[in-house]
Design an enzyme around this catalytic site. Structure first.
Site, PDB file in Angstrom:
ATOM      1  N   TRP A 110      73.365 -60.556 -30.614  1.00  0.00           N
ATOM      2  CA  TRP A 110      71.950 -61.396 -31.488  1.00  0.00           C
ATOM      3  C   TRP A 110      71.293 -60.951 -30.478  1.00  0.00           C
ATOM      4  CZ3 TRP A 110      69.493 -66.320 -28.424  1.00  0.00           C
ATOM      5  CH2 TRP A 110      68.748 -67.047 -29.688  1.00  0.00           C
TER       6      TRP A 110
ATOM      7  N   ASP B  37      78.460 -68.669 -27.549  1.00  0.00           N
ATOM      8  CA  ASP B  37      76.639 -69.002 -27.578  1.00  0.00           C
ATOM      9  C   ASP B  37      77.515 -69.609 -28.886  1.00  0.00           C
ATOM     10  OD1 ASP B  37      74.545 -69.595 -29.336  1.00  0.00           O
ATOM     11  OD2 ASP B  37      73.870 -67.197 -28.822  1.00  0.00           O
TER      12      ASP B  37
ATOM     13  N   LYS C 172      71.233 -73.580 -37.414  1.00  0.00           N
ATOM     14  CA  LYS C 172      71.519 -73.594 -39.074  1.00  0.00           C
ATOM     15  C   LYS C 172      72.828 -74.887 -39.433  1.00  0.00           C
ATOM     16  CE  LYS C 172      70.598 -69.978 -36.703  1.00  0.00           C
ATOM     17  NZ  LYS C 172      69.301 -68.861 -36.986  1.00  0.00           N
TER      18      LYS C 172
HETATM   19  C1  LIG Z   1      73.562 -66.347 -31.818  1.00  0.00           C
HETATM   20  C2  LIG Z   1      72.944 -67.025 -31.585  1.00  0.00           C
HETATM   21  N1  LIG Z   1      72.894 -67.550 -30.672  1.00  0.00           N
HETATM   22  C3  LIG Z   1      71.394 -68.566 -30.880  1.00  0.00           C
HETATM   23  C4  LIG Z   1      70.605 -68.724 -31.519  1.00  0.00           C
HETATM   24  C5  LIG Z   1      69.591 -69.955 -31.094  1.00  0.00           C
HETATM   25  O1  LIG Z   1      68.948 -70.035 -32.140  1.00  0.00           O
HETATM   26  P1  LIG Z   1      67.773 -71.955 -32.436  1.00  0.00           P
HETATM   27  O2  LIG Z   1      66.918 -71.467 -30.965  1.00  0.00           O
HETATM   28  O3  LIG Z   1      67.182 -71.568 -33.665  1.00  0.00           O
HETATM   29  O4  LIG Z   1      68.511 -72.790 -32.184  1.00  0.00           O
HETATM   30  C6  LIG Z   1      71.067 -68.017 -33.225  1.00  0.00           C
HETATM   31  C7  LIG Z   1      69.578 -67.940 -34.116  1.00  0.00           C
HETATM   32  O5  LIG Z   1      69.605 -66.887 -35.213  1.00  0.00           O
HETATM   33  C8  LIG Z   1      71.472 -67.210 -33.027  1.00  0.00           C
HETATM   34  O6  LIG Z   1      71.809 -66.435 -34.389  1.00  0.00           O
END
Ligand SMILES: Cc1ncc(COP(=O)(O)O)c(C=O)c1O
Length: 420
Positions: A130, A214, A260
């Site tokens: 990410w 994660d 998501k």
């Molecule tokens: C692997 C991963 N970790 C964490 C996140 C964190 O997203 P958010 O801060 O919107 O919950 C994302 C979002 O794209 C992600 O793809």
């Protein structure tokens, strides 16, 4: 030299957000966004999950107040969040749960807390990972040296499990952090098999490496929240089960996002869970996590966590939410096969094999398109994706899949360098 605000170096725009801004500014009628990791429905519109709509209606009828949450966050939400990822009947003595600003905030809290109290030498990310992992750790844990472990084998478009294992075996040292994607790996869409997770857990236990899972896509990989939590639960049992003995890591972290799987992107709902070995003292770690939250934001926002807690604790709403997950993951799977079919209508000598589109899981495909092909997709065809070739497949619909496939075929003819 005194600091000089006028001399601050101008940084490049964040790629993920820049793509969305460029897409919005583009007025081409056939533009397609495969950039942002957000779900879109059949008409390319944001989708408020029906289960979320119903929970919002019920919350509205309750005329709730807007008092502060405690520093750790909403207890009903945290209990539901913890049990969603780890399974029922988790003890608060061995799992410390803290509400965060979505998954990003959870990763940030993990980095800040672990760098201060575990003091690891290194943090390992998958290569690729990410796009924000490195930045989060750079800002929240500047003393921890960042390293990567191999993850992706371009030749076979598969997991480089041997590379991952041998790098961790030879370079990781006790208490190092290894960031793992719980399911639906971003950006590759390739997860380890259960056998591979078992082998990795054994290595991490023996070398006392600290896993941070994660978890941003629970329910998106398979449509089944329990199947998507398998690796996390396996690690918890294997590393910290009551009968397990030394050596084992000092703990395990989980950065959990509800952006998501509940479609609550902008509401910023998340949690960080710190899993400790049985009977390990938890009070000190809890108090230090609270200290970090108090300094950062005092306490997390209310609205989104109320929606999530209501859905997860009401059997009827929970069933409806699981149907919503099936709707989202099912539509993305369908788009995978339609896009593959449409691309493969072009000569194989030009476009190659696109089986990987259907083998990969989750929201994304790591298409294999190279940077020059990605740039031409945007400049000539108004199709937007990440420079590394990651496409967010929910931007596809039955109406635009053929257009996107023809555009991909055209850039592959124009830049006949094959897929990476
Ligand atoms: C692997 C991963 N970790 C964490 C996140 C964190 O997203 P958010 O801060 O919107 O919950 C994302 C979002 O794209 C992600 O793809």
């Amino acid at each position: 030299m005194p600091a000089d605000l006028s001399g601050i170096r101008d940084l490049p725009r964040d790629e993920a957000f820049a793509i969305t801004a460029d897409f919005q500014a583009d007025d081409h009628p056939q533009k397609v966004s495969l950039g942002a990791g957000v779900y879109r429905d059949e008409s390319s519109k944001p989708w408020v999950l029906p289960s979320v709509k119903e929970a919002k209606k019920r919350l509205h009828e309750q005329e709730l107040n807007h008092e502060y949450l405690p520093i750790q966050g909403s207890e009903p939400f945290l209990t539901a969040a913890r049990e969603l990822i780890l399974g029922p009947a988790q003890s608060e003595n061995t799992v410390i749960s803290i509400q965060t600003i979505s998954g990003t905030g959870a990763n940030h809290l993990a980095a800040a807390f672990l760098s201060q109290h575990l003091k690891p030498k290194h943090v390992f990310f998958s290569d690729p990972t990410w796009s924000n992992h490195s930045l989060v750790w750079e800002v929240a844990a500047p003393d921890v040296v960042q390293k990567t472990y191999p993850y992706y084998l371009p030749a076979s478009r598969s997991l480089d499990f041997e590379g991952m294992m041998s790098t961790l075996e030879s370079t990781a040292v006790e208490d190092d952090i290894v960031v793992l994607h719980a399911c639906a790996h971003n950006p590759t869409g390739i997860d380890p098999s259960r056998e591979q997770w078992r082998t990795l857990a054994e290595l991490m236990k023996r070398k006392r490496l600290f896993p941070v899972f994660d978890s941003a896509y629970q329910g998106f990989a398979t449509g089944d929240v329990d199947a998507d939590a398998w690796a996390v639960r396996y690690f918890q049992q294997t590393l910290f089960g009551a009968t397990e003995s030394e050596p084992r890591p000092q703990g395990m972290g989980i950065a959990q996002s509800f952006a998501k799987n509940f479609g609550l992107y902008g509401e910023r709902v998340g949690a960080f869970h710190l899993v400790l070995p049985p009977r390990a003292p938890a009070a000190g770690a809890r108090s230090q996590l609270l200290r970090l939250v108090r300094a950062e934001m005092s306490n997390a926002p209310l609205f989104g966590c109320r929606v999530v807690a209501m859905i997860l604790s009401d059997p009827e709403l929970r069933t409806r939410w699981k149907e919503d997950l099936q709707t989202m993951s099912g539509r993305i799977k369908r788009m995978r096969s339609i896009l593959r079919r449409e691309i493969e209508k072009h000569p194989k000598s030009e476009v190659g094999d696109w089986k990987h589109l259907e083998d990969q899981i989750g929201m994304f495909s790591y298409t294999g398109l190279r940077e020059e092909q990605v740039l031409r997709l945007k400049d000539v065809h108004h199709v937007y994706l990440m420079r590394n070739g990651r496409a967010s497949l929910s931007g596809l619909t039955e109406a635009n899949a053929e257009y996107v496939a023809d555009a991909i075929a055209e850039v592959m003819r124009y830049h006949p360098v094959g897929l990476k």
